[in-house]
Design a protein around this motif. Structure first.
Motif, mmCIF file in Angstrom:
data_model
loop_
_atom_site.group_PDB
_atom_site.id
_atom_site.type_symbol
_atom_site.label_atom_id
_atom_site.label_comp_id
_atom_site.label_asym_id
_atom_site.label_seq_id
_atom_site.Cartn_x
_atom_site.Cartn_y
_atom_site.Cartn_z
ATOM 1 N N LEU A 14 32.812 61.907 -7.202
ATOM 2 C CA LEU A 14 32.638 62.086 -8.639
ATOM 3 C C LEU A 14 31.187 62.352 -9.010
ATOM 4 O O LEU A 14 30.900 63.214 -9.846
ATOM 5 N N VAL A 15 30.264 61.631 -8.386
ATOM 6 C CA VAL A 15 28.843 61.825 -8.666
ATOM 7 C C VAL A 15 28.412 63.216 -8.207
ATOM 8 O O VAL A 15 27.691 63.921 -8.922
ATOM 9 N N LYS A 16 28.885 63.629 -7.024
ATOM 10 C CA LYS A 16 28.543 64.957 -6.524
ATOM 11 C C LYS A 16 29.077 66.038 -7.461
ATOM 12 O O LYS A 16 28.381 67.008 -7.770
ATOM 13 N N GLU A 17 30.290 65.877 -7.937
ATOM 14 C CA GLU A 17 30.871 66.838 -8.874
ATOM 15 C C GLU A 17 30.085 66.877 -10.181
ATOM 16 O O GLU A 17 29.828 67.949 -10.737
ATOM 17 N N PHE A 18 29.657 65.710 -10.664
ATOM 18 C CA PHE A 18 28.865 65.640 -11.888
ATOM 19 C C PHE A 18 27.522 66.339 -11.711
ATOM 20 O O PHE A 18 27.085 67.099 -12.579
ATOM 21 N N VAL A 19 26.855 66.090 -10.582
ATOM 22 C CA VAL A 19 25.556 66.712 -10.303
ATOM 23 C C VAL A 19 25.704 68.227 -10.215
ATOM 24 O O VAL A 19 24.903 68.978 -10.776
ATOM 25 N N ASP A 20 26.741 68.677 -9.532
ATOM 26 C CA ASP A 20 26.959 70.123 -9.395
ATOM 27 C C ASP A 20 27.289 70.778 -10.726
ATOM 28 O O ASP A 20 26.769 71.851 -11.048
ATOM 29 N N SER A 21 28.157 70.157 -11.501
ATOM 30 C CA SER A 21 28.577 70.777 -12.758
ATOM 31 C C SER A 21 27.462 70.804 -13.802
ATOM 32 O O SER A 21 27.433 71.677 -14.665
ATOM 33 N N ASN A 22 26.524 69.876 -13.725
ATOM 34 C CA ASN A 22 25.422 69.824 -14.694
ATOM 35 C C ASN A 22 24.106 70.370 -14.135
ATOM 36 O O ASN A 22 23.058 70.214 -14.771
ATOM 37 N N ARG A 23 24.146 70.948 -12.957
ATOM 38 C CA ARG A 23 22.973 71.564 -12.310
ATOM 39 C C ARG A 23 21.781 70.618 -12.243
ATOM 40 O O ARG A 23 20.671 70.952 -12.660
ATOM 41 N N LEU A 24 22.003 69.441 -11.705
ATOM 42 C CA LEU A 24 20.950 68.425 -11.619
ATOM 43 C C LEU A 24 20.324 68.331 -10.233
ATOM 44 O O LEU A 24 19.407 67.531 -10.033
ATOM 45 N N GLN A 25 20.787 69.119 -9.276
ATOM 46 C CA GLN A 25 20.337 68.966 -7.893
ATOM 47 C C GLN A 25 18.846 69.222 -7.730
ATOM 48 O O GLN A 25 18.179 68.509 -6.982
ATOM 49 N N SER A 26 18.277 70.187 -8.423
ATOM 50 C CA SER A 26 16.849 70.467 -8.263
ATOM 51 C C SER A 26 15.994 69.293 -8.742
ATOM 52 O O SER A 26 14.977 68.970 -8.132
ATOM 53 N N GLY A 27 16.396 68.650 -9.825
ATOM 54 C CA GLY A 27 15.668 67.480 -10.312
ATOM 55 C C GLY A 27 15.768 66.308 -9.353
ATOM 56 O O GLY A 27 14.794 65.589 -9.124
ATOM 57 N N LEU A 28 16.953 66.125 -8.781
ATOM 58 C CA LEU A 28 17.129 65.054 -7.794
ATOM 59 C C LEU A 28 16.317 65.332 -6.532
ATOM 60 O O LEU A 28 15.742 64.411 -5.951
ATOM 61 N N ASP A 29 16.267 66.592 -6.108
ATOM 62 C CA ASP A 29 15.457 66.951 -4.947
ATOM 63 C C ASP A 29 13.989 66.653 -5.202
ATOM 64 O O ASP A 29 13.287 66.150 -4.317
ATOM 65 N N ASN A 30 13.514 66.911 -6.403
ATOM 66 C CA ASN A 30 12.118 66.650 -6.757
ATOM 67 C C ASN A 30 11.800 65.159 -6.651
ATOM 68 O O ASN A 30 10.780 64.764 -6.089
ATOM 69 N N VAL A 31 12.687 64.331 -7.159
ATOM 70 C CA VAL A 31 12.487 62.876 -7.092
ATOM 71 C C VAL A 31 12.558 62.398 -5.641
ATOM 72 O O VAL A 31 11.738 61.589 -5.194
ATOM 73 N N ASN A 32 13.520 62.915 -4.895
ATOM 74 C CA ASN A 32 13.681 62.509 -3.501
ATOM 75 C C ASN A 32 12.491 62.919 -2.643
ATOM 76 O O ASN A 32 12.091 62.187 -1.731
ATOM 77 N N VAL A 33 11.903 64.076 -2.933
ATOM 78 C CA VAL A 33 10.723 64.524 -2.189
ATOM 79 C C VAL A 33 9.542 63.593 -2.451
ATOM 80 O O VAL A 33 8.810 63.232 -1.535
ATOM 81 N N LYS A 34 9.367 63.193 -3.691
ATOM 82 C CA LYS A 34 8.274 62.267 -4.013
ATOM 83 C C LYS A 34 8.436 60.939 -3.300
ATOM 84 O O LYS A 34 7.474 60.379 -2.771
ATOM 85 N N GLU A 35 9.664 60.423 -3.251
ATOM 86 C CA GLU A 35 9.921 59.161 -2.547
ATOM 87 C C GLU A 35 9.710 59.319 -1.045
ATOM 88 O O GLU A 35 9.141 58.444 -0.395
ATOM 89 N N ALA A 36 10.172 60.432 -0.485
ATOM 90 C CA ALA A 36 10.007 60.673 0.947
ATOM 91 C C ALA A 36 8.533 60.802 1.314
ATOM 92 O O ALA A 36 8.098 60.285 2.342
ATOM 93 N N TRP A 37 7.747 61.465 0.466
ATOM 94 C CA TRP A 37 6.302 61.601 0.709
ATOM 95 C C TRP A 37 5.660 60.214 0.741
ATOM 96 O O TRP A 37 4.873 59.913 1.623
ATOM 97 N N ALA A 38 6.000 59.377 -0.218
ATOM 98 C CA ALA A 38 5.413 58.031 -0.291
ATOM 99 C C ALA A 38 5.774 57.210 0.942
ATOM 100 O O ALA A 38 4.924 56.489 1.486
ATOM 101 N N GLN A 39 7.005 57.308 1.407
ATOM 102 C CA GLN A 39 7.438 56.533 2.572
ATOM 103 C C GLN A 39 6.836 57.074 3.862
ATOM 104 O O GLN A 39 6.395 56.297 4.707
ATOM 105 N N MET A 40 6.832 58.396 4.024
ATOM 106 C CA MET A 40 6.385 58.982 5.287
ATOM 107 C C MET A 40 4.867 58.905 5.463
ATOM 108 O O MET A 40 4.386 58.714 6.570
ATOM 109 N N MET A 41 4.124 59.050 4.385
ATOM 110 C CA MET A 41 2.673 59.114 4.494
ATOM 111 C C MET A 41 1.993 57.748 4.442
ATOM 112 O O MET A 41 0.886 57.598 4.922
ATOM 113 N N GLY A 42 2.628 56.786 3.827
ATOM 114 C CA GLY A 42 2.049 55.449 3.776
ATOM 115 C C GLY A 42 0.996 55.295 2.699
ATOM 116 O O GLY A 42 0.650 56.242 1.980
ATOM 117 N N ASN A 43 0.456 54.082 2.589
ATOM 118 C CA ASN A 43 -0.491 53.757 1.525
ATOM 119 C C ASN A 43 -1.810 54.517 1.631
ATOM 120 O O ASN A 43 -2.409 54.857 0.617
#
Length: 98
Positions: A14-43
């Protein structure tokens, strides 16, 4: 809004269908990239990171240290590979350090 289905669906579907139908994937990718950068690169690197922005398939990272920018530029492809692995899909094809 999407039509109601009489079939029972899992919440993840249901969440995947909601994200696809409302075209939210690019915004989620942006947030996920920021979190991944913080985790991978460290303090150490995060303290010098001032801005992170994902536009299409290019990740722009603004750093306040020119020395750190130069050091990270040597491992550019490795950073892209690590971030894409952390995200679980190929989101980033190019990394620009500013």
């Amino acid at each position: 809004m999407a039509k109601r289905n009489k079939d029972q669906l899992s919440i993840s579907d249901l969440v995947k269908e909601f994200v696809d139908s409302n075209r939210l994937q690019s915004g989620l990718d942006n947030v996920n990239v920021k979190e991944a950068w913080a985790q991978m690169m460290g303090n150490g690197v995060n303290n010098y990171t001032t801005a992170i922005q994902l536009e299409r398939d290019t990740l722009y990272v603004q750093l306040s240290s020119s020395v750190l920018r130069e050091e990270l530029s040597y491992g550019n492809q490795k950073i892209i590979k690590m971030l894409n692995e952390a995200l679980g899909k190929e989101v980033i094809k190019k990394l620009v350090l500013r």
